[in-house]
Design an enzyme around this catalytic site. Structure first.
Site, PDB file in Angstrom:
ATOM      1  N   HIS A  81       0.862  -1.173  -0.071  1.00  0.00           N
ATOM      2  CA  HIS A  81       0.038   0.075   0.005  1.00  0.00           C
ATOM      3  C   HIS A  81       0.874   1.135   0.032  1.00  0.00           C
ATOM      4  O   HIS A  81       1.765   1.364   0.820  1.00  0.00           O
ATOM      5  CB  HIS A  81      -0.994  -0.110   1.198  1.00  0.00           C
ATOM      6  CG  HIS A  81      -2.090   0.902   1.000  1.00  0.00           C
ATOM      7  ND1 HIS A  81      -1.814   2.302   1.250  1.00  0.00           N
ATOM      8  CD2 HIS A  81      -3.277   0.704   0.873  1.00  0.00           C
ATOM      9  CE1 HIS A  81      -3.283   2.912   0.994  1.00  0.00           C
ATOM     10  NE2 HIS A  81      -3.975   1.916   0.939  1.00  0.00           N
ATOM     11  N   ALA A 126       9.906   8.213  10.684  1.00  0.00           N
ATOM     12  CA  ALA A 126       8.599   8.322  10.701  1.00  0.00           C
ATOM     13  C   ALA A 126       7.941   8.907   9.572  1.00  0.00           C
ATOM     14  O   ALA A 126       6.562   9.018   9.443  1.00  0.00           O
ATOM     15  CB  ALA A 126       8.055   8.741  11.984  1.00  0.00           C
TER      16      ALA A 126
END
Lengths: 303, 303
Positions: B81, B170
């Site tokens: 994804h 992140a």
């Protein structure tokens, strides 16, 4: 709050003033909410859905029955749907915070009142039945009003409460507690009743053989006013057979006869779990829990 | 009570201890309810659905982000994804007694906190976007984390708040208010990705031509762990196109290629009106109002 769902079926689906009077009487008599009114000219029947606390339901049903007894004369009533009474059948189903026993108790109370106030013979069916064969509505209603009025109601025909003879204009009434049932009709784009009869017979056969469609009842109905015919079903075990299962069975049979589906109809309201079951069957999805419907979190008992 | 639905997507769908830590952090941080957690190994992604009042949602998202920044290292993350962040996208949707403006205000507040506390570049998308092209998530996420980290985030890439460089482990985060969207996947019983790619392309083509499937986004995804492939869709206009419409489009295309549907998947929760729309399309029934779902009467705002 204890909530009961009650779905009185009245033998009037054409005269809008009578349907309006029935609705008005029930809405004025109690705090029960009238949440749906499904009528059909050809069935000549009106199916009203009430939701409320037990006493409110009782008051609404009594008020509806008073109006029906006054305004409906079964001697002049013709319709495609089987019936024995002006108030034909009064099913009670637990909706929220109540049990089947609450509904059984209420059904017996309503039955006694209908007998005393209006002189109606009352049969208790489904969970409220006092004998095995009275459980089945089709058996109780066999022959219709026209047979019922011919002779005294004794022996197998003796009512559970009320007089041993049909009310001259309002017939008799069937009252009982039952689980949720889905009244669902699929319309065929043909005026020939044979295909609908064949499909209804096939549904009954599949059910009797135990090879699927468990608890699905089916009748063929002429929809004269629309130039269509109908396979009219009751899904009595919605936890086993979904609406989509019934639709796709009928669609496949109709396709094999080269008959088009003209549409389908849901009568009254449905439970969310039945909606989810149908949704999941239709898209090849494992059954999802109610908690995955966001709106279920807005319920009284959830938040 | 003002209720907001928030569906943070985290880039972790494999390590159960990390998923457990994310859930635990959000559940402990606030009174928001964690009502669903949909994870997938191959997408390598976890989609959590929260429901709560605005401050509770804010606290839960911040707590989830703290855990994600600590435990997820995108340099080591591989999945099917698209994603740019450990906390990849945080959509906010009005659920009960609140407006889109409430959600926009909350998204901007959450974005500022994510930037300040964790040094994350934040992009505002959909209704919260400050420029036209940021409305489209696919545009904001183009190139993924791997492209984002290559150079300073300036010009077209400049974040709405936060530093002009990707967080080293992140990445970045996309936050915004949007209407209800349905994440829905249909799995094909083949390991060859071409049919899924062809179907996804056809969905996009039909959508672009304006000849149906309005607002349906589609991607082809390999499901290595299950030996299947997937047409992964987002239905962004569920009031126009139902889940059943998408399923039957894909089913028909797959049938033409003689490929079997292996099943379908709903990610997260859905709204009742989307369920009803899909149910009605599947059985050729005119759209019924929510009031005909008995359970809708048990809602806080109905009784």
């Amino acid at each position: 709050m204890k909530l009961i769902q009650c779905v009185p079926n009245f033998s009037e689906g054409r005269r809008t003033e009578v349907i309006g009077a029935l609705r008005g009487a029930m809405e004025n008599a109690s705090a029960a909410k009238l949440i749906d009114c499904s009528c059909d000219r050809d069935h000549n029947r009106c199916v009203i859905t009430l939701l409320g606390e037990p006493e409110a339901i009782r008051d609404a049903v009594i008020a509806g029955a008073a109006t029906a007894v006054k305004l409906i004369d079964l001697r002049e009533h013709k319709g495609e749907h089987p019936r024995i009474g002006a108030v034909d059948v009064v099913p009670l189903t637990p909706a929220l915070n109540c049990t089947m026993d609450d509904c059984i108790a209420l059904s017996h109370e309503i039955g006694r009142e209908l007998a005393e106030r209006f002189g109606l013979p009352v049969y208790f069916y489904e969970q409220s039945a006092r004998s095995e064969q009275r459980k089945n509505l089709a058996v109780v209603r066999r022959g219709g009003f026209e047979t019922l009025r011919e002779s005294p109601l004794v022996g197998e025909r003796e009512p559970d409460v009320g007089p041993q003879m049909a009310h001259p204009t309002a017939g008799a009434v069937v009252v009982g507690a039952r689980g949720p049932l889905i009244a669902y009709n699929v319309n065929l784009n043909t005026q020939d009743i044979t295909p609908a009869q064949n499909i209804a017979a096939k549904i009954r056969q599949v059910r009797e053989e135990g090879s699927g469609l468990v608890g699905v009842k089916a009748l063929a109905i002429n929809l004269w006013s629309r130039g269509l015919t109908q396979v009219s079903t009751n899904i009595t075990r919605p936890e086993c057979v979904s609406i989509y299962d019934v639709y796709s069975f009928i669609e496949k049979e109709a396709e094999a006869m080269e008959i088009e589906i003209a549409g389908s109809e849901l009568i009254g309201v449905i439970r969310e779990d039945a909606l989810i079951a149908s949704f999941c069957s239709s898209i090849n999805l494992p059954l999802i829990p109610t908690t995955r419907i966001l709106d279920s979190w807005f319920r009284i008992d959830n938040l």
